[in-house]
Design a protein around this motif. Structure first.
Motif, PDB file in Angstrom:
ATOM      1  N   LEU A   1       0.851  -1.183   0.000  1.00 14.31           N
ATOM      2  CA  LEU A   1       0.000   0.000   0.000  1.00 14.31           C
ATOM      3  C   LEU A   1       0.889   1.235   0.000  1.00 14.31           C
ATOM      4  O   LEU A   1       1.689   1.440   0.922  1.00 14.31           O
ATOM      5  CB  LEU A   1      -0.916   0.012   1.222  1.00 14.31           C
TER       6      LEU A   1
ATOM      7  N   SER B   1       0.985   5.075   0.471  1.00 13.41           N
ATOM      8  CA  SER B   1       0.090   6.025   1.124  1.00 13.41           C
ATOM      9  C   SER B   1       0.920   7.048   1.898  1.00 13.41           C
ATOM     10  O   SER B   1       2.133   7.127   1.743  1.00 13.41           O
ATOM     11  CB  SER B   1      -0.877   5.279   2.054  1.00 13.41           C
TER      12      SER B   1
ATOM     13  N   VAL C   1      -8.241   3.115   4.094  1.00 13.84           N
ATOM     14  CA  VAL C   1      -7.735   1.774   3.790  1.00 13.84           C
ATOM     15  C   VAL C   1      -7.099   1.162   5.030  1.00 13.84           C
ATOM     16  O   VAL C   1      -7.313  -0.020   5.337  1.00 13.84           O
ATOM     17  CB  VAL C   1      -6.725   1.826   2.626  1.00 13.84           C
TER      18      VAL C   1
ATOM     19  N   SER D   1      -9.378   5.111  -3.298  1.00 11.36           N
ATOM     20  CA  SER D   1      -9.618   4.402  -2.034  1.00 11.36           C
ATOM     21  C   SER D   1     -10.871   3.535  -2.087  1.00 11.36           C
ATOM     22  O   SER D   1     -10.924   2.470  -1.475  1.00 11.36           O
ATOM     23  CB  SER D   1      -9.713   5.400  -0.875  1.00 11.36           C
TER      24      SER D   1
ATOM     25  N   ILE E   1      -9.898   0.285  -3.798  1.00 15.13           N
ATOM     26  CA  ILE E   1      -9.032  -0.506  -2.913  1.00 15.13           C
ATOM     27  C   ILE E   1      -9.847  -1.119  -1.776  1.00 15.13           C
ATOM     28  O   ILE E   1      -9.695  -2.303  -1.443  1.00 15.13           O
ATOM     29  CB  ILE E   1      -7.891   0.356  -2.361  1.00 15.13           C
ATOM     30  N   CYS E   2     -10.733  -0.326  -1.191  1.00 15.30           N
ATOM     31  CA  CYS E   2     -11.524  -0.841  -0.070  1.00 15.30           C
ATOM     32  C   CYS E   2     -12.478  -1.947  -0.510  1.00 15.30           C
ATOM     33  O   CYS E   2     -12.645  -2.949   0.206  1.00 15.30           O
ATOM     34  CB  CYS E   2     -12.292   0.304   0.601  1.00 15.30           C
TER      35      CYS E   2
END
Length: 200
Positions: A3, A5, A15, A67, A70-71
């Motif tokens: 990830l 970030s 996330v 996001s 991804i979530c």
């Protein structure tokens, strides 16, 4: 998986909260970067052509970004049920509302931090805060029963949005006109996943 970030990013925080809540932290390596719209980190650009965080680099497929994407992916991977079929459209709408708050709040930060002072526009700041206020009003008047229900991604997104308002726009005191939402957030922000991901 990796990830990409940054700790201050509310979208990245969404996330991270999901990873905490679903027990998937050990499966994801977190790479912290520093990036802005005018100075994109090369690692970010390689994973996401739009140059935005977070991005999830997978071993078995192309990187995922945004996001919400991804979530949804990590929720499916963990079979966590944070997007329940019975309330799917409500969850997605609440998540979009919270993400809209974040978008507007980040835009205000960029206006003051990235744009040269002589080019900053108070009217832009006022318009972005008006979006935030309308969304908070909607949460206060339409969404409290949902927020009080079982944990889902709409709640997580809302918690991260409110946390970002505290982090970057605390002087604007969003709580004053939204007492129910403030009371909900007081409880929600105490979750282990929220305290572990709180930006400093």
């Amino acid at each position: 998986m990796k990830l990409i970030s940054a700790i201050p990013s509310p979208f990245g925080r969404k996330v991270m909260v999901l990873l905490h809540e679903t027990g998937q932290l050990a499966e994801v390596e977190v790479m912290q970067v520093s990036t802005t719209p005018v100075n994109t980190d090369p690692t970010v650009a390689a994973a996401n052509p739009l140059g935005k965080i977070p991005a999830l680099v997978r071993d078995d497929g192309p990187a995922l970004y945004d996001s919400r994407v991804i979530c949804r992916y990590l929720d499916a991977q963990g079979k966590a049920g944070l997007y329940p079929d019975a309330r799917l459209w409500e969850v997605l709408t609440l998540e979009a509302t919270a993400d809209g708050i974040i978008d507007a709040a980040i835009s205000m930060v960029y206006e003051l931090r990235v744009r040269p002072e002589e080019k900053q526009f108070d009217g832009w700041l006022d318009a972005q805060w008006a979006k935030v206020t309308r969304a908070l009003d909607a949460l206060e008047t339409r969404w409290m029963s949902h927020l009080a229900g079982p944990l889902d991604m709409g709640q997580i997104s809302t918690g991260c949005a409110l946390g970002y308002l505290d982090f970057r726009h605390g002087a604007r005191d969003w709580r004053a006109a939204h007492p129910q939402l403030a009371a909900w957030y007081e409880t929600f922000s105490g979750r282990d996943s929220m305290t572990a991901t709180r930006p400093e």
